[in-house]
Design a protein around this motif. Sequence first.
Motif, PDB file in Angstrom:
ATOM      1  N   LEU A 110      64.590  25.587   2.125  1.00  0.00           N
ATOM      2  CA  LEU A 110      64.570  26.402   1.205  1.00  0.00           C
ATOM      3  C   LEU A 110      63.432  27.743   1.690  1.00  0.00           C
ATOM      4  O   LEU A 110      62.487  27.031   2.200  1.00  0.00           O
ATOM      5  CB  LEU A 110      64.145  25.937  -0.023  1.00  0.00           C
ATOM      6  N   ALA A 111      63.595  28.756   1.374  1.00  0.00           N
ATOM      7  CA  ALA A 111      62.525  29.959   1.542  1.00  0.00           C
ATOM      8  C   ALA A 111      61.703  30.084   0.454  1.00  0.00           C
ATOM      9  O   ALA A 111      60.854  30.637   0.784  1.00  0.00           O
ATOM     10  CB  ALA A 111      63.393  31.098   2.062  1.00  0.00           C
ATOM     11  N   ARG A 112      62.344  29.828  -0.631  1.00  0.00           N
ATOM     12  CA  ARG A 112      61.506  30.033  -1.853  1.00  0.00           C
ATOM     13  C   ARG A 112      61.762  28.890  -2.947  1.00  0.00           C
ATOM     14  O   ARG A 112      62.557  28.163  -2.532  1.00  0.00           O
ATOM     15  CB  ARG A 112      62.113  31.315  -2.321  1.00  0.00           C
ATOM     16  N   ASN A 113      60.971  28.885  -4.074  1.00  0.00           N
ATOM     17  CA  ASN A 113      61.224  27.826  -4.997  1.00  0.00           C
ATOM     18  C   ASN A 113      62.495  28.178  -5.776  1.00  0.00           C
ATOM     19  O   ASN A 113      62.656  29.234  -6.012  1.00  0.00           O
ATOM     20  CB  ASN A 113      59.802  27.936  -5.831  1.00  0.00           C
ATOM     21  N   LEU A 114      62.961  27.004  -6.282  1.00  0.00           N
ATOM     22  CA  LEU A 114      63.951  27.225  -7.185  1.00  0.00           C
ATOM     23  C   LEU A 114      63.280  26.555  -8.476  1.00  0.00           C
ATOM     24  O   LEU A 114      63.434  25.245  -8.664  1.00  0.00           O
ATOM     25  CB  LEU A 114      65.319  26.696  -7.134  1.00  0.00           C
ATOM     26  N   ALA A 115      62.705  27.477  -9.552  1.00  0.00           N
ATOM     27  CA  ALA A 115      62.001  26.750 -10.729  1.00  0.00           C
ATOM     28  C   ALA A 115      62.695  26.429 -11.678  1.00  0.00           C
ATOM     29  O   ALA A 115      63.963  27.036 -11.811  1.00  0.00           O
ATOM     30  CB  ALA A 115      60.816  27.647 -10.931  1.00  0.00           C
ATOM     31  N   ALA A 116      62.621  25.297 -12.408  1.00  0.00           N
ATOM     32  CA  ALA A 116      63.279  24.885 -13.564  1.00  0.00           C
ATOM     33  C   ALA A 116      63.558  25.676 -14.622  1.00  0.00           C
ATOM     34  O   ALA A 116      64.613  26.007 -15.244  1.00  0.00           O
ATOM     35  CB  ALA A 116      62.622  23.662 -14.222  1.00  0.00           C
ATOM     36  N   SER A 117      62.468  26.787 -14.865  1.00  0.00           N
ATOM     37  CA  SER A 117      62.481  28.020 -15.606  1.00  0.00           C
ATOM     38  C   SER A 117      63.659  28.847 -15.395  1.00  0.00           C
ATOM     39  O   SER A 117      64.014  29.692 -16.000  1.00  0.00           O
ATOM     40  CB  SER A 117      61.167  28.565 -15.708  1.00  0.00           C
ATOM     41  N   GLU A 118      64.265  28.833 -14.164  1.00  0.00           N
ATOM     42  CA  GLU A 118      65.205  29.809 -13.768  1.00  0.00           C
ATOM     43  C   GLU A 118      66.720  29.527 -13.947  1.00  0.00           C
ATOM     44  O   GLU A 118      67.477  30.172 -13.771  1.00  0.00           O
ATOM     45  CB  GLU A 118      64.941  30.249 -12.174  1.00  0.00           C
ATOM     46  N   ALA A 119      66.810  28.025 -14.321  1.00  0.00           N
ATOM     47  CA  ALA A 119      67.917  27.647 -14.427  1.00  0.00           C
ATOM     48  C   ALA A 119      68.793  28.137 -15.472  1.00  0.00           C
ATOM     49  O   ALA A 119      68.270  28.854 -16.474  1.00  0.00           O
ATOM     50  CB  ALA A 119      67.835  26.026 -14.797  1.00  0.00           C
ATOM     51  N   PRO A 120      70.025  28.139 -15.727  1.00  0.00           N
ATOM     52  CA  PRO A 120      70.930  27.530 -14.904  1.00  0.00           C
ATOM     53  C   PRO A 120      71.408  28.326 -13.481  1.00  0.00           C
ATOM     54  O   PRO A 120      71.381  29.641 -13.316  1.00  0.00           O
ATOM     55  CB  PRO A 120      72.436  27.609 -15.559  1.00  0.00           C
ATOM     56  N   PHE A 121      71.744  27.622 -12.472  1.00  0.00           N
ATOM     57  CA  PHE A 121      71.536  27.969 -11.040  1.00  0.00           C
ATOM     58  C   PHE A 121      73.218  28.106 -10.848  1.00  0.00           C
ATOM     59  O   PHE A 121      73.923  27.155 -11.157  1.00  0.00           O
ATOM     60  CB  PHE A 121      70.812  27.357  -9.958  1.00  0.00           C
ATOM     61  N   THR A 122      73.466  29.335 -10.053  1.00  0.00           N
ATOM     62  CA  THR A 122      74.745  29.188  -9.289  1.00  0.00           C
ATOM     63  C   THR A 122      74.727  29.343  -7.865  1.00  0.00           C
ATOM     64  O   THR A 122      73.703  29.305  -7.113  1.00  0.00           O
ATOM     65  CB  THR A 122      75.613  30.626  -9.733  1.00  0.00           C
ATOM     66  N   ALA A 123      76.125  28.967  -7.381  1.00  0.00           N
ATOM     67  CA  ALA A 123      75.990  28.819  -5.796  1.00  0.00           C
ATOM     68  C   ALA A 123      75.420  30.375  -5.232  1.00  0.00           C
ATOM     69  O   ALA A 123      74.620  30.083  -4.258  1.00  0.00           O
ATOM     70  CB  ALA A 123      77.403  28.583  -5.346  1.00  0.00           C
ATOM     71  N   GLU A 124      75.753  31.188  -5.798  1.00  0.00           N
ATOM     72  CA  GLU A 124      75.513  32.624  -5.251  1.00  0.00           C
ATOM     73  C   GLU A 124      73.800  32.865  -5.297  1.00  0.00           C
ATOM     74  O   GLU A 124      73.323  33.083  -4.375  1.00  0.00           O
ATOM     75  CB  GLU A 124      75.973  33.622  -5.911  1.00  0.00           C
ATOM     76  N   TRP A 125      73.466  32.239  -6.432  1.00  0.00           N
ATOM     77  CA  TRP A 125      71.766  32.468  -6.902  1.00  0.00           C
ATOM     78  C   TRP A 125      71.064  31.471  -5.546  1.00  0.00           C
ATOM     79  O   TRP A 125      70.278  31.870  -4.822  1.00  0.00           O
ATOM     80  CB  TRP A 125      71.433  31.814  -8.251  1.00  0.00           C
ATOM     81  N   GLU A 128      70.828  32.687  -1.795  1.00  0.00           N
ATOM     82  CA  GLU A 128      69.774  33.666  -1.348  1.00  0.00           C
ATOM     83  C   GLU A 128      68.472  32.981  -1.159  1.00  0.00           C
ATOM     84  O   GLU A 128      67.355  33.430  -0.854  1.00  0.00           O
ATOM     85  CB  GLU A 128      69.595  34.401  -2.593  1.00  0.00           C
ATOM     86  N   ALA A 129      68.113  31.596  -1.629  1.00  0.00           N
ATOM     87  CA  ALA A 129      66.795  31.079  -1.655  1.00  0.00           C
ATOM     88  C   ALA A 129      66.767  30.104  -0.505  1.00  0.00           C
ATOM     89  O   ALA A 129      65.751  29.555  -0.134  1.00  0.00           O
ATOM     90  CB  ALA A 129      66.759  30.072  -2.582  1.00  0.00           C
ATOM     91  N   ILE A 130      67.964  30.024   0.539  1.00  0.00           N
ATOM     92  CA  ILE A 130      67.846  29.320   1.710  1.00  0.00           C
ATOM     93  C   ILE A 130      67.450  30.055   2.829  1.00  0.00           C
ATOM     94  O   ILE A 130      67.819  31.349   3.154  1.00  0.00           O
ATOM     95  CB  ILE A 130      69.390  29.079   2.155  1.00  0.00           C
TER      96      ILE A 130
END
Length: 261
Positions: A110-125, A128-130
Motif C-alpha cells: 500500500l502507498a497510503r492508509n485505508l482508514a476505517a473512517s473512509e469505509a465502505p471501500f470499493t475495488a476501484e477505491w 488507487e491506494a496500491i
Amino acid sequence: MERILGAAKAIATARRNRAPLKALPKDIVPRDEAEGYQVQRALHDLLQPQLGSLVGYKIGCTSAVMQQYLDIAHPCGGGVFEKVVHESGVSLPAADYVNVGVECEIAVRLARNLAASEAPFTAEWVAEAIEAYHPAMEIVDDRYVKWETLGAPTLVADDFFAAGCVLGPAVPRIIAPDLLGVTGRAVINGKEEGRGTGADVLGHPHNALAWLANHLAAEGRDLHAGQIVLTGSLVKTLWLKAGDVVVLELDGLGKVEATFT
C-alpha cells in the motif's frame, strides 16, 4: 475477556511448540467468526515478541478452488509478521513447520492508509491506494490434528493457516499488467502442479483487498501505508516435503522461488 485470552494463549503455545492444535476446550472455543477474530487480535499481541511486528495481512478463501477445498464460502483474514516475510531465493527448513504448504498469490503493497473512517471501500477505491504488486508465495502450515473438524472460527483465530510469505521483486502499479489476465503457475521440482488467473480471486484481486479493508473497518481498524496484503491463492494449496524446490511464475509480475530443506 478471559475466554478470548484463554483461546489465544492455547493457540500461541501450540504454535511456539510446533504442536498440532486439537479442538479447543468448550469453555474457550470461539463461538463464531467474530469471536474468532477477537482471539486472533489477542494472539497477535502474544506472537509479536517472537515474530516481530504485524506488517500486513493474508486473505484466504478468495477463489472457488480454495472455497471448495476448505468448505468455507467466503474470505477469511489473518496476520503477516515481519520476521516471516522472506525474499525470493530463500531456503527454509521444513522442520520449522508442522506440515508446510505454499500458495501462489498476487501481493499488494500500500502507498497510503485505508482508514476505517473512509469505509465502505470499493475495488476501484483501494486500487488507487496500491503502490506496487509482488509475485508472492504464501507459506501455510497445517498445524492442526484435523483442520476439517475445527470449524472456521478456530481457523480464523489461528490466522487461517498463515505462516509467512516469500516475495519476488516489486512491480509498480503504474506499469503492472491487468491482473485479470495474469496467469500464475506453481512448479514444484520442475513439474507444474497448478495454475490459475487473477480473475479467480473474487473476480479480481482488488475485490479481495476491498473486502479486507471493509472487514477491518467494521472492527474500527485501518490498513496502513507500507503494509503488504496477500490477496488469495490462484491455485489449490500445495503441501510440501523436505527437499522441495518451489517456483511460482506470474505472467507480467515475475517469479518467486524458495527451497524447503
